[in-house]
Design a protein around this motif. Sequence first.
Motif, PDB file in Angstrom:
ATOM      1  N   ARG A  88     -16.818  12.893 -67.516  1.00 23.99           N
ATOM      2  CA  ARG A  88     -17.811  12.157 -66.739  1.00 23.99           C
ATOM      3  C   ARG A  88     -17.096  11.345 -65.669  1.00 23.99           C
ATOM      4  NH1 ARG A  88     -20.528  10.697 -71.991  1.00 23.99           N
ATOM      5  NH2 ARG A  88     -22.336  12.060 -72.085  1.00 23.99           N
ATOM      6  N   GLN A 106     -17.979   8.459 -62.499  1.00 24.91           N
ATOM      7  CA  GLN A 106     -18.889   7.590 -61.764  1.00 24.91           C
ATOM      8  C   GLN A 106     -18.656   7.853 -60.281  1.00 24.91           C
ATOM      9  OE1 GLN A 106     -21.200   5.272 -63.122  1.00 24.91           O
ATOM     10  NE2 GLN A 106     -21.913   5.334 -61.012  1.00 24.91           N
ATOM     11  N   VAL A 119     -23.705   9.630 -61.841  1.00 26.58           N
ATOM     12  CA  VAL A 119     -22.674  10.089 -62.779  1.00 26.58           C
ATOM     13  C   VAL A 119     -22.591  11.608 -62.714  1.00 26.58           C
ATOM     14  CG1 VAL A 119     -21.946  10.194 -65.196  1.00 26.58           C
ATOM     15  CG2 VAL A 119     -23.022   8.118 -64.306  1.00 26.58           C
TER      16      VAL A 119
END
Length: 138
Positions: A99, A101, A69
């Motif tokens: 954020r 992934q 992440v």
Amino acid sequence: MSSYIPFSLFDSFQRDIGRHLASRPTVQSERPPAAPPVDVVENDEAYLLTMDVPGVANDAIEVTVHDGVLEVRGERSIQTSEKYRSALQERWQGKFLRRFQLPETVDEEQIAARVEQGVLALHIPKRAQQTPRRITVQ
């Protein structure tokens, strides 16, 4: 031959007006969000993530990567002179957090960041693809 239905014109007009009013920006929606907008592009070797951070000092931006992440934190604070009081304030200020992934193909150790002209650019390289190795059976 179509039949004339007097209220169908009114319904159509009402739908058009409703669409027009719904699409009009309000003062709230014209303000930029507290989370800076991001673009992500890629080629065979890397991803490039760019984020608008105008007025955010470089030392007020923190980029970390953990367990796949990528996290970008920062804070924009606008200083005004004490000689003035606020009459209108549309520029956003405060903390932000984004954020992302990351795909498993990313080489987390080689991520690089720089800010230039109010744009944060994160170069996120991909790991070299491993090709299958043929094993000769004896």
